[in-house]
Design a protein around this motif. Structure first.
Motif, short mmCIF file in Angstrom:
data_model
loop_
_atom_site.label_atom_id
_atom_site.label_comp_id
_atom_site.label_asym_id
_atom_site.label_seq_id
_atom_site.Cartn_x
_atom_site.Cartn_y
_atom_site.Cartn_z
N LEU A 1 24.83 -12.05 -39.20
CA LEU A 1 26.12 -12.73 -39.27
C LEU A 1 27.21 -11.77 -39.74
N PRO A 2 28.46 -12.05 -39.40
CA PRO A 2 29.57 -11.30 -39.99
C PRO A 2 29.56 -11.46 -41.51
N LYS A 3 30.23 -10.55 -42.20
CA LYS A 3 30.12 -10.50 -43.66
C LYS A 3 30.44 -11.81 -44.35
N LYS A 4 31.57 -12.42 -44.01
CA LYS A 4 31.99 -13.61 -44.75
C LYS A 4 31.02 -14.78 -44.58
N PRO A 5 30.68 -15.17 -43.34
CA PRO A 5 29.71 -16.27 -43.22
C PRO A 5 28.33 -15.91 -43.76
N ALA A 6 27.96 -14.64 -43.66
CA ALA A 6 26.66 -14.23 -44.22
C ALA A 6 26.65 -14.44 -45.72
N LEU A 7 27.73 -14.03 -46.38
CA LEU A 7 27.82 -14.20 -47.83
C LEU A 7 27.86 -15.69 -48.19
N GLN A 8 28.66 -16.46 -47.46
CA GLN A 8 28.76 -17.89 -47.73
C GLN A 8 27.42 -18.59 -47.57
N LEU A 9 26.69 -18.24 -46.51
CA LEU A 9 25.40 -18.88 -46.27
C LEU A 9 24.40 -18.52 -47.35
N LEU A 10 24.36 -17.25 -47.73
CA LEU A 10 23.44 -16.82 -48.79
C LEU A 10 23.73 -17.55 -50.09
N LEU A 11 24.99 -17.60 -50.49
CA LEU A 11 25.35 -18.24 -51.76
C LEU A 11 25.16 -19.74 -51.70
N PHE A 12 25.42 -20.34 -50.52
CA PHE A 12 25.19 -21.77 -50.34
C PHE A 12 23.71 -22.10 -50.52
N ALA A 13 22.86 -21.29 -49.89
CA ALA A 13 21.42 -21.55 -49.97
C ALA A 13 20.91 -21.38 -51.40
N ILE A 14 21.41 -20.36 -52.08
CA ILE A 14 21.00 -20.16 -53.47
C ILE A 14 21.42 -21.36 -54.32
N GLY A 15 22.65 -21.83 -54.10
CA GLY A 15 23.14 -22.98 -54.86
C GLY A 15 22.33 -24.23 -54.61
N LYS A 16 21.92 -24.43 -53.36
CA LYS A 16 21.16 -25.63 -53.01
C LYS A 16 19.71 -25.56 -53.48
N ALA A 17 19.17 -24.36 -53.48
CA ALA A 17 17.72 -24.27 -53.62
C ALA A 17 17.21 -23.43 -54.78
N GLY A 18 17.97 -22.44 -55.23
CA GLY A 18 17.38 -21.51 -56.17
C GLY A 18 18.11 -21.30 -57.48
N ALA A 19 19.35 -21.81 -57.61
CA ALA A 19 20.13 -21.50 -58.81
C ALA A 19 19.48 -22.04 -60.07
N TRP A 20 18.74 -23.13 -59.96
CA TRP A 20 18.12 -23.71 -61.15
C TRP A 20 17.11 -22.76 -61.79
N THR A 21 16.67 -21.73 -61.03
CA THR A 21 15.69 -20.81 -61.60
C THR A 21 16.31 -19.82 -62.57
N PHE A 22 17.65 -19.71 -62.59
CA PHE A 22 18.26 -18.78 -63.54
C PHE A 22 19.42 -19.36 -64.33
N ARG A 23 19.96 -20.52 -63.92
CA ARG A 23 21.14 -21.01 -64.62
C ARG A 23 20.79 -21.74 -65.92
N GLY A 24 19.57 -22.24 -66.06
CA GLY A 24 19.19 -22.95 -67.27
C GLY A 24 20.06 -24.17 -67.49
N SER A 25 20.62 -24.28 -68.70
CA SER A 25 21.48 -25.42 -69.02
C SER A 25 22.90 -25.23 -68.52
N GLY A 26 23.20 -24.07 -67.97
CA GLY A 26 24.55 -23.77 -67.51
C GLY A 26 24.81 -24.26 -66.10
N GLU A 27 25.72 -23.60 -65.43
CA GLU A 27 26.16 -24.04 -64.11
C GLU A 27 26.31 -22.82 -63.20
N TYR A 28 26.02 -23.04 -61.92
CA TYR A 28 26.25 -22.03 -60.89
C TYR A 28 27.20 -22.61 -59.86
N TYR A 29 28.24 -21.89 -59.53
CA TYR A 29 29.14 -22.33 -58.46
C TYR A 29 29.89 -21.13 -57.92
N THR A 30 30.49 -21.30 -56.75
CA THR A 30 31.26 -20.23 -56.13
C THR A 30 32.67 -20.72 -55.84
#
Length: 289
Positions: free
Chosen positions: A198-227
């Motif tokens: 993918l071009p850079k912008k959609p590639a970055l957006q997709l990666l960060l979206f997927a992390i937010g939906k599926a993986g952020a809980w593995t490192f954010r703990g009691s905090g928050e992850y957002y972009t």
């Protein structure tokens, strides 16, 4: 507003040199340095040759990730499929979001210990862990989710022993090691290949979206992850609520620095901009497109 309550001050973080460190060595836990060459498969290239996809991709500044996925006949589940692959068996108990007791992935500790051993050797690293109050980690590493207080207390315990600059480097390298583990074990190969073409912008957006939906809980703990989308690119925020040190942002920066430079663009600037107020540490990582 995402701004935390209270007067905000810019944290002084040492060791934040240009993001260019990629350890070329076997990955802890098995495997080897991940090849960051952008080499899409022929199958994915063919899927992107539809007129609809080509039209969307040429408009890289306004392209919609979901539309790309639809145009290429790849379902949106390709992004959120990251969830099952990154799952680490997190507890669903009531203490999941309680400050201190909230759980994070074991790589917060595994990779920090590994980075200490890489820098100081087994004997000195074991002594440092003992003096920091975590001597047990020299003998046995965790194999499941851990309470976030363990990681942050380890960071606090190491600071007076090795100083800010060396601790910043250790945490950045631990984050890089965590990202290598995710690429090798948790993030599906198909997803990695798709993001790379993918071009850079959609590639970055997709990666960060997927992390937010599926993986952020593995490192954010009691905090928050957002972009947050900005004129310059995208800001990644990981908030830390447990009493820690601003230096801890180097761990999160190491994770995203490695993932972005491997899957999106090896030259994309990833700049730390950490802020601290009376309630939290806002680990802001600026991606400049």
């Amino acid at each position: 507003s995402r701004q935390g309550a209270g007067m905000s001050t810019r944290a002084s973080i040492t060791g934040n040199r240009a993001s260019s460190y990629y350890p070329r060595q076997p990955i802890r836990g098995g495997g080897y340095y991940y090849n960051s060459q952008r080499a899409p498969t022929q199958r994915l290239q063919q899927r992107l040759k539809t007129p609809q996809a080509a039209d969307l991709i040429t408009q890289s500044e306004i392209v919609n990730t979901a539309a790309i996925l639809k145009a290429t006949t790849i379902p949106l589940a390709a992004a959120t499929a990251l969830g099952s692959s990154m799952a680490m068996g997190a507890s669903e108990s009531g203490d999941e979001k309680e400050v201190g007791l909230a759980r994070v992935g074991p790589n917060t500790l595994i990779q920090t210990v590994g980075a200490l051993k890489d820098k100081y050797g087994e004997e000195k690293a074991s002594q440092l862990l003992k003096e920091a109050g975590f001597g047990y980690l020299a003998k046995k590493l965790p194999d499941s989710m851990v309470q976030e207080m363990n990681f942050h207390n380890l960071v606090r315990g190491l600071k007076p022993l090795i100083g800010d600059e060396e601790l910043a480097d250790i945490l950045f390298n631990a984050g890089s090691g965590t990202a290598q583990y995710l690429l090798r074990v948790r993030i599906p190969g198909f997803f990695q290949e798709f993001v790379k073409i993918l071009p850079k912008k959609p590639a970055l957006q997709l990666l960060l979206f997927a992390i937010g939906k599926a993986g952020a809980w593995t490192f954010r703990g009691s905090g928050e992850y957002y972009t947050v989308d900005t004129k310059e690119g995208v800001d990644i925020h990981v908030s830390v609520l447990y009493p820690s040190l601003p230096l801890v942002s180097n761990f999160y920066r190491g994770v995203f620095d490695y993932l972005i430079h491997t899957l999106v663009d090896p030259e994309l600037p990833v700049v730390p901009d950490t802020n601290v107020d009376e309630k939290m540490i806002d680990c802001n990582i600026k991606c400049q497109l």
